[in-house]
Design an enzyme around this catalytic site. Structure first.
Site, short mmCIF file in Angstrom:
data_model
loop_
_atom_site.label_atom_id
_atom_site.label_comp_id
_atom_site.label_asym_id
_atom_site.label_seq_id
_atom_site.Cartn_x
_atom_site.Cartn_y
_atom_site.Cartn_z
N GLY A 77 1.97 2.35 10.77
CA GLY A 77 2.90 3.47 10.60
C GLY A 77 3.57 3.91 11.89
CB SER A 123 4.73 -1.60 12.14
OG SER A 123 4.32 -0.25 12.31
CE LYS A 158 -0.39 3.27 4.61
NZ LYS A 158 -0.34 3.39 6.05
CG ASN A 177 -1.73 1.21 1.41
OD1 ASN A 177 -1.77 2.06 0.51
ND2 ASN A 177 -2.40 1.34 2.54
CD GLU A 227 -3.85 -2.57 7.32
OE1 GLU A 227 -2.74 -2.80 6.85
OE2 GLU A 227 -4.48 -1.53 7.06
CD GLU A 251 -3.21 5.55 6.70
OE1 GLU A 251 -3.16 5.57 5.45
OE2 GLU A 251 -2.29 5.07 7.40
CG HIS A 280 -6.08 1.96 5.13
ND1 HIS A 280 -5.67 2.92 6.01
CD2 HIS A 280 -5.05 1.08 5.01
CE1 HIS A 280 -4.42 2.64 6.41
NE2 HIS A 280 -4.03 1.53 5.81
P1 PGA Z 1 2.48 0.32 7.70
O1 PGA Z 1 1.06 0.51 6.99
O2 PGA Z 1 3.07 -0.97 7.19
O3 PGA Z 1 3.28 1.52 7.29
O4 PGA Z 1 2.23 0.27 9.17
C1 PGA Z 1 0.19 -0.58 6.77
C2 PGA Z 1 -1.10 -0.11 6.16
O5 PGA Z 1 -1.54 0.98 6.47
O6 PGA Z 1 -1.73 -0.82 5.36
#
Ligand code: PGA
Length: 253
Positions: free
Chosen positions: A173, A212, A11, A9, A167, A97, A95
């Site tokens: 993140g 992460s 982003k 992903n 998640e 976010e 997601h």
């Molecule tokens: P990350 O993001 O690996 O940077 O924690 C995962 C995601 O948001 O799908």
């Protein structure tokens, strides 16, 4: 047997040039016999360039979201037919976010999920609890609620055409990964909830872990029984770390 899936992903990162270069490095770095499925989700505007680079490769392409409508006056949205035109076979939906920063509701997420399936795009449905919810002991309640909100609309059979991504919001993140045991506990719970609705769907659906994941922790996560791959944010932006994560999935498949 569930075939592992590892999806990057990307982003809101990079430039068109860097996105195509990253796609290029992934395609050339993958082993010729790759037993896991691999996908990348660039920013919408980079999809045409990345799509050209991925043509003929095994790497699947996906959107980071998908509209709940086919076309019309929906400023800022990108529909499933548009994604298909550029070769996308995947779309992330729900997601955290999108849920937290942009206020997407369970109902909207369910509609996006259904639209993807209607057009032959595999939705990757993200669910997960916040730190406060985990500390309050509500993890299972939250993920069950997010999943049922979608299955209540789309039906359990829809999971035959979808992927779930667990998640935990506190792990995205932040560099703070769920331990393999913490993740497995929730994955097993999700699958168990589905068994009650349809045992076959439950045993076939892939449940990815996200939050992460990196080259160092991927193997211990993917070795867990109910973890069928990963949704990778930060570590998918460098070909080396993403390819190492794919390798970890291969070794645990
Ligand atoms: P990350 O993001 O690996 O940077 O924690 C995962 C995601 O948001 O799908």
């Amino acid at each position: 047997m569930r075939r592992p899936l590892v999806v990057g992903n990307w982003k809101m990162n990079g430039t068109c040039q860097s996105a195509v270069q990253l796609a290029d490095a992934i395609v050339s770095g993958l082993p010729s016999e790759c037993q896991v499925e691999v996908g990348v989700c660039p920013s919408y505007v980079f999809i045409p360039g990345v799509s050209e680079r991925l043509a003929g490769s095994m790497v699947q392409l996906g959107g980071q979201n998908v509209a709940d409508q086919d076309s019309g006056a929906f400023t800022g949205e990108v529909s499933a037919p548009m994604l298909k035109e550029f070769g996308c076979s995947l779309a992330i939906v729900g997601h955290s976010e999108r849920r937290q920063v942009y206020g997407e509701t369970d109902a909207l997420i369910a509609a996006r999920y259904q639209k993807a399936i209607e057009h032959g795009i595999t939705p990757i449905l993200c669910i997960g609890e916040t730190l406060e919810e985990r500390e309050a002991g509500d993890t299972f309640k939250v993920v069950d609620g997010q999943l049922q909100a979608v299955l209540g609309q789309a039906g359990i059979q829809s999971l035959g055409h979808a992927v779930i991504a667990y998640e935990p919001v506190w792990a995205i993140g932040t560099g703070r990964t769920a331990t393999p045991e913490q993740a497995q506990e929730v994955h097993a719970h999700i699958r168990q909830q589905l068994v009650a609705q349809d045992p076959e769907v439950a045993s076939n659906v892939r449940i990815l872990y996200g939050g992460s994941v990196n080259a160092d922790n991927a193997s211990s996560l993917f070795s867990q029984e109910d973890i069928d791959g990963g949704l990778i944010g930060g570590a998918s932006l460098k070909a080396d770390s993403f390819l190492a994560i794919v390798q970890a999935a291969m070794e645990n498949s």
